[in-house]
Design an enzyme around this catalytic site. Structure first.
Site, mmCIF file in Angstrom:
data_model
loop_
_atom_site.group_PDB
_atom_site.id
_atom_site.type_symbol
_atom_site.label_atom_id
_atom_site.label_comp_id
_atom_site.label_asym_id
_atom_site.label_seq_id
_atom_site.Cartn_x
_atom_site.Cartn_y
_atom_site.Cartn_z
ATOM 1 N N HIS A 130 0.872 -1.191 0.000
ATOM 2 C CA HIS A 130 0.000 0.000 0.000
ATOM 3 C C HIS A 130 0.911 1.243 0.000
ATOM 4 O O HIS A 130 2.016 1.184 0.526
ATOM 5 C CB HIS A 130 -0.821 -0.063 1.290
ATOM 6 C CG HIS A 130 -1.897 0.965 1.428
ATOM 7 N ND1 HIS A 130 -1.644 2.264 1.787
ATOM 8 C CD2 HIS A 130 -3.238 0.869 1.281
ATOM 9 C CE1 HIS A 130 -2.791 2.928 1.860
ATOM 10 N NE2 HIS A 130 -3.776 2.098 1.552
ATOM 11 N N ASP A 207 3.236 -4.378 8.000
ATOM 12 C CA ASP A 207 2.020 -3.602 7.810
ATOM 13 C C ASP A 207 0.861 -4.592 7.955
ATOM 14 O O ASP A 207 0.529 -5.313 7.011
ATOM 15 C CB ASP A 207 2.034 -2.942 6.430
ATOM 16 C CG ASP A 207 0.702 -2.273 6.098
ATOM 17 O OD1 ASP A 207 -0.268 -2.470 6.857
ATOM 18 O OD2 ASP A 207 0.637 -1.576 5.075
ATOM 19 N N GLN A 210 -4.339 -5.290 7.173
ATOM 20 C CA GLN A 210 -5.341 -6.217 6.632
ATOM 21 C C GLN A 210 -5.286 -7.602 7.280
ATOM 22 O O GLN A 210 -5.971 -8.523 6.826
ATOM 23 C CB GLN A 210 -5.162 -6.355 5.105
ATOM 24 C CG GLN A 210 -5.350 -5.065 4.339
ATOM 25 C CD GLN A 210 -6.778 -4.520 4.385
ATOM 26 O OE1 GLN A 210 -7.714 -5.195 4.827
ATOM 27 N NE2 GLN A 210 -6.959 -3.286 3.938
ATOM 28 N N LYS A 233 -10.329 -0.434 10.740
ATOM 29 C CA LYS A 233 -10.470 -1.632 9.901
ATOM 30 C C LYS A 233 -10.837 -2.854 10.742
ATOM 31 O O LYS A 233 -10.885 -3.968 10.243
ATOM 32 C CB LYS A 233 -9.173 -1.893 9.129
ATOM 33 C CG LYS A 233 -8.857 -0.831 8.061
ATOM 34 C CD LYS A 233 -7.648 -1.219 7.267
ATOM 35 C CE LYS A 233 -7.058 -0.066 6.481
ATOM 36 N NZ LYS A 233 -7.864 0.322 5.325
ATOM 37 N N CYS A 372 -4.709 2.598 -3.619
ATOM 38 C CA CYS A 372 -3.444 3.047 -3.010
ATOM 39 C C CYS A 372 -2.330 2.036 -3.254
ATOM 40 O O CYS A 372 -1.488 1.806 -2.367
ATOM 41 C CB CYS A 372 -3.589 3.303 -1.515
ATOM 42 S SG CYS A 372 -4.798 4.568 -1.127
HETATM 43 C C1 LIG Z 1 -2.279 -2.791 3.682
HETATM 44 C C2 LIG Z 1 -2.633 -1.411 4.136
HETATM 45 N N1 LIG Z 1 -1.697 -0.632 4.699
HETATM 46 C C3 LIG Z 1 -1.967 0.605 5.141
HETATM 47 C C4 LIG Z 1 -3.215 1.144 5.018
HETATM 48 C C5 LIG Z 1 -3.476 2.529 5.535
HETATM 49 O O1 LIG Z 1 -4.303 2.495 6.637
HETATM 50 P P1 LIG Z 1 -4.820 3.847 7.326
HETATM 51 O O2 LIG Z 1 -5.466 4.634 6.210
HETATM 52 O O3 LIG Z 1 -5.799 3.371 8.338
HETATM 53 O O4 LIG Z 1 -3.652 4.530 7.899
HETATM 54 C C6 LIG Z 1 -4.220 0.400 4.424
HETATM 55 C C7 LIG Z 1 -5.561 0.977 4.222
HETATM 56 O O5 LIG Z 1 -6.279 0.643 3.318
HETATM 57 C C8 LIG Z 1 -3.930 -0.917 3.975
HETATM 58 O O6 LIG Z 1 -4.866 -1.685 3.409
#
Ligand SMILES: Cc1ncc(COP(=O)(O)O)c(C=O)c1O
Length: 416
Positions: A130, A207, A210, A233, A372
């Site tokens: 992401h 990260d 998910q 999430k 993203c």
């Molecule tokens: C794999 C992953 N990393 C990071 C993020 C960013 O999360 P946040 O917008 O809650 O900071 C997301 C959000 O969709 C994501 O799916």
């Protein structure tokens, strides 16, 4: 609880806890919410916690020497303890409340990165990250002269593990990897990546945006050095997330933001930072959101993360089967057994945005675009995709509605 958790979960019963899931739109279309990778919905228990906290327990934390401030401080720290237990962290003060996954990764890039990374050093990511786990490292490269490298994926959307040993070298300072891809749904072999990275002397950031909401997480057995995830999430409020880090690493890192609460002492010529976790929680933290996240954790724990994971994999397998049978739909990523509850796809000759708009007419909420993850879409040779993402409150019948709505979209474009 133990007996209840061995039974399959009952989405019809659980859905009643989520007021928003009874929404009917466009006159007669029940909402089919399949955008859970972007953000999930909240059960009544979380909403009630927010109202109750504001109505009865709200003041600033760690500051006032008064009854109300003690109450909110206790609830805030209780939420930290719930997070600690939920992810199997050894110490409560290793749990830092942030604004979300993005905030947590930026904290590591700025604080650990600026202090430990220099010209010629390498940060290794994967092609399925992401932007939240790419851009902070590009910014670190701009500040320090380090290089950002990417581990490849194969055509099925699986990480090419063989390539890792060549890519992880004595220049690699950190490997930062998503535990589950937000587009492909791929579940990455994090423990194996950690083993290889540590053998080469590199740290690992996961990260886990998910994965923490959808499967059991135990940072101790995962072996990683930093883990980042978001409250919104996993049924929690927006505006709160978590960075977990090893105590020794966090202790050695300089504070990221400066301000109130993160200091032990301030002088005219400098300051001394506070101990963990306050050192990384400058200013007024997301008090009520963190407390609400604690209730979300209670709710998820009562269902059981094992059961949630197994149930979502069933939904993913069903979606694969039906979408493949539809024809003209190309699913991204590997076979269902390698995936969480995320199914992204393209539809021949219909742009992803049109797909999402047409599904919306049937009450079906999915996400369309690059999610993203532009470098991943470039690798796949596309600019956009449609994504259906599930949670435990989705039903097999909702997959059927998705598929029927897609069939209607194809008919509308006369491409069936
Ligand atoms: C794999 C992953 N990393 C990071 C993020 C960013 O999360 P946040 O917008 O809650 O900071 C997301 C959000 O969709 C994501 O799916």
């Amino acid at each position: 609880m133990a007996v209840a958790q061995t039974l399959p979960l009952d989405p019809a019963r659980l859905r009643k806890d989520f007021p928003i899931l009874s929404t009917v739109l466009h006159g007669d279309k029940p909402l089919v919410y399949l955008d859970n990778a972007a953000t999930t919905q909240r059960p009544r228990a979380v909403i009630d916690t927010l109202v109750d906290t504001y109505e009865k327990h709200y003041a600033n934390v760690h500051r006032g020497i008064h009854w109300l401030s003690d109450q909110s401080t206790d609830l805030y720290e209780e939420a930290r303890e719930k997070v600690r237990r939920f992810i199997g962290a050894p110490q409560r003060h290793e749990v830092i409340f942030t604004t979300g996954t993005t905030g947590a990764i930026n904290m590591v890039a700025r604080s650990w990165g600026d202090a430990n990374v220099g010209p010629g050093d390498e940060i290794l990511l994967t092609l399925m990250e992401h932007h939240s786990n790419i851009v902070p490292w590009h910014q670190l490269a701009e500040r320090t002269g380090c290089r950002v490298c990417f581990a490849p994926i194969d055509d099925d959307g699986l990480l090419q593990l063989d390539a890792l040993d060549e890519l992880i070298t004595d220049k690699t300072r950190l490997v930062a990897v998503a535990s589950v891809s937000n587009v492909l749904g791929t579940i990455n072999p994090v423990a194996e990546i950690v083993r290889r990275a540590h053998a080469a002397g590199a740290l690992v950031l996961v990260d886990a945006a998910q994965s923490v909401p959808h499967e059991p997480t135990d940072v101790a057995s995962l072996g990683a050095d930093f883990v980042a995830f978001s409250g919104h999430k996993m049924l929690g409020p927006s505006g709160v997330g978590v960075l977990w880090g090893r105590e020794a690493l966090l202790d050695a890192m300089p504070p990221f933001l400066g301000g109130g609460s993160m200091i032990r002492r301030v002088r005219l010529d400098g300051f001394e930072p506070a101990d963990l976790p306050a050192k990384f929680e400058a200013g007024t933290p997301p008090i009520v959101s963190a407390i609400g996240m604690g209730t979300a954790i209670d709710y998820l724990t009562a269902i059981g993360l094992d059961r949630i994971h197994a149930y979502e994999q069933m939904l993913t397998a069903r979606a694969h089967e039906q979408l493949e049978a539809l024809g003209g739909v190309h699913i991204l990523g590997p076979a269902p057994e390698h995936k969480g509850g995320i199914v992204s796809f393209t539809v021949e000759r219909i742009h992803a945005h049109d797909v999402a708009q047409l599904l919306d007419r049937h009450g079906v909420a999915i996400r369309a675009g690059h999610h993203c993850a532009m470098p991943l879409h470039k690798r796949l040779g596309i600019t956009a995709s449609s994504r259906a993402s599930f949670y435990f409150y989705n039903t097999p019948e909702e997959i059927d509605v998705l598929v029927e709505a897609l069939r209607a979209a194809k008919r509308l474009f006369r491409r069936d």
